[in-house]
Every structure is written in structure tokens, then in C-alpha cells.
Design a protein around this motif. Sequence first.
Motif, mmCIF file in Angstrom:
data_model
loop_
_atom_site.group_PDB
_atom_site.id
_atom_site.type_symbol
_atom_site.label_atom_id
_atom_site.label_comp_id
_atom_site.label_asym_id
_atom_site.label_seq_id
_atom_site.Cartn_x
_atom_site.Cartn_y
_atom_site.Cartn_z
ATOM 1 N N ALA A 1 -9.896 -0.509 -3.122
ATOM 2 C CA ALA A 1 -8.506 -0.931 -3.325
ATOM 3 C C ALA A 1 -7.682 0.211 -3.890
ATOM 4 O O ALA A 1 -6.537 0.440 -3.472
ATOM 5 C CB ALA A 1 -8.470 -2.135 -4.269
ATOM 6 N N GLY B 1 0.795 -1.212 0.000
ATOM 7 C CA GLY B 1 0.000 0.000 0.000
ATOM 8 C C GLY B 1 0.825 1.258 0.000
ATOM 9 O O GLY B 1 1.974 1.275 0.391
ATOM 10 N N TYR C 1 -4.038 -0.456 -2.439
ATOM 11 C CA TYR C 1 -3.734 -1.889 -2.396
ATOM 12 C C TYR C 1 -3.063 -2.330 -3.693
ATOM 13 O O TYR C 1 -3.457 -1.926 -4.782
ATOM 14 C CB TYR C 1 -5.013 -2.700 -2.199
ATOM 15 N N ILE D 1 -1.728 -2.820 3.015
ATOM 16 C CA ILE D 1 -3.147 -3.155 2.949
ATOM 17 C C ILE D 1 -3.298 -4.595 2.478
ATOM 18 O O ILE D 1 -2.655 -5.007 1.509
ATOM 19 C CB ILE D 1 -3.891 -2.205 1.989
#
Length: 364
Positions: free
Chosen positions: A64, A11, A69, A21
Motif C-alpha cells: 500500500a 494513489g 494507496y 489504487i
Amino acid sequence: MDASGSGSGSGSGSGSGRAPITLKDLASELGIHPSTVSRVLHSTSDVARGAASSATARKVRDLARELGYSPDPQAKSLRTRRTRALGVIVPRLSDIVLATMYEGIEEAAAENNYSTFVMNSHDSTDEQRRKAEIMLARRVDGLILGDAHAGSDLLPDLRARQIPFVLMNRRHPGFPSATCDDVVGGELVADHLWQAGHRRVALIAGEPYASTALDRTAGFRQRWRDLGGELPDSSVIWSRFDTEGGRDAAETIVGQPGPAPTAVFAVNDFAAIGAMGTFRAHGLTVGLDIAVVGFNDTSLAAQLPIPLSSVRSPMFQIGRQAMLMLRRVINGERVESVRMTPELFVRESSAAAPLDESQRSLAS
């Protein structure tokens, strides 16, 4: 990573000390199961991706992206047992033909989220096997081999081990390959030289273990016979594919007894360029005293002081096709070999009609 497939990502805050993440983080935030998040973000199957509603999938992707992410490649490799890496083996990447094919592989690989790396075998069967084993030790998903030899025992061995691979540039019976239609390329040259008025020709045939040499030579010889021409075995000179090989083959041609050929077909541009140098050293003017045609139509061919006639092989497209074929083999699909259509480009090196004996006397 647990059985649900929750991997960590790198992340955007990881560089400042924040934990990366994970899929579990995304799932917890959205109140759904981690496996649903994994299917949306990682699956390459339309059916699997469709297991989540479009609204849910959109929320997963948006979150995301917002949280930064990105999947952990090592975790994904363990989950799928694939590295999304491909190995490519060529005789030598310094050869512009093979370098251009590799560019096609790289482009198609990037479009399909694969990485590639290439190694040189120097056209040695021992090196082919050694480099293949190095790549397999690095857990590549499959191999693209641009250096197949006639009678190779590597290819049946790879098949017996159920290793996905395809051939490129050279073909071998029984194995999927992406190549130029080299037989047709040889036929194009025979038609051109016959129609230009040549009747005495010689052929610089390349290496006898390579399908490119065998097929181009066979295509030319058969079409020449069909047209009514003669081409004795002594006029077919096997040689290396480089300029030195072309020079040596041309020396053999010049030194043969009897009437000299009025045209020479070299199955590789670099061999053709080497031959042109030999002919010049013997006082012959290429395009006037002797016609020369090459093969592959490399970028250099049209830029020579005497531009070289050459058969254009769709090198970049061959590389792309090889990668796309390998992807299908990796996915368990059956693939058929592809031979791409060549095209002859006639330039100054073979555009003129041959001189008759009286004209040769005047020219000398």
C-alpha cells in the motif's frame, strides 16, 4: 465500492491521469481476498487486525505504501457509517478559556484520527439547538457541548435521539462532563481570603444558568460559613462573565451602604479585571484598599499592572479529556464525569493583609 469493502484511494499517480489504487488492486497483487486487505488497513479493532498473520499484514502495508494507496474517506464513511468528524459548540471562541479547551480537543482528536469543527452559540439556548442541528445534518459522529444551561431541554432531547455527546467546561446532572472542580476552586479562594485576614467580602458570581458560576459561588459561600464568616445575599452579585459584567457588578458593590468589603472574589478572570477597573476609578488601590481574586488563571492574569490572583483551571486538559470521553461514548462505552483539580495562584492583587480603619485613613 462492492460488498467486500473495496474502496478507491487517491494513489500517488492519480494526478497524472492514473486510476487510483483500490483494495482490489492490492488484493490481486498479493493473491489474497480484498476483505483481508481491508481488515489490515482499515480496522480499528485489534481482534479484526489480528485475523491476518503479521507477515501478511506487513506485506499489505508495504505494498500500500509502495503504490501510494490512501483510503477514500467517503467510501470509508459509507462502510462504517461514521465520518470521524466531531462537532464542538461553545458560547464564544473569542473567550481564551474556551479557545484553550478547544485546542485540547483538537490535539486529542488528531491523535485519534478525528477532525473537528466548532460553532459559537453566544450562550443562547435557541442558538445552541440551531447549531447542534446544523452539525448533526453534517453527520458528525458526536458532539462536545461547552455551553450547557441549567434546565436545558436540549440535553435530554439529544439523549432520547441516541446522539453521542459529552459536556465540557460546564456540567449538568445526569450527563457525562469534563470540567474543573469548581466547588473546590471556590473553597480555595475562601481559605486564602480568610487566612489573609479578610472578614468582609463580596462575590461577583457570574451567570446563574452556568454550573461554573453556581459551583464556584456555592463552594466559596459554604467554606466561608464553615470558617465562621458571613456573606449576605446582598453581597453576592450575579453578572455576565465579561469585563463589562465585572465593571457593573463592582459599581453595585461600591454603591452599597454600610462598611465596604475588603476583598472581592470574581468567578471569572475577565469579570475580575472589569471590577479592578471600577475600583481604580473610585480611587481604590487593588491589593491595598481592596483584594481581588479571579478564576481560570488566563495568561493575562499574571501580566496585569497589578497581577491578579486566580484559580488555575486545567483548561487544555479539560478539552483533551472531553474528546477522549466522547470517543468512548461513540464506541458504546459508559463514561463517568471527570472533575479536574484546580490550583490557586496568589499574586499582588490579594497578597497583602487588609487595612484596618486607621490605616485606611492614613492611606487616603
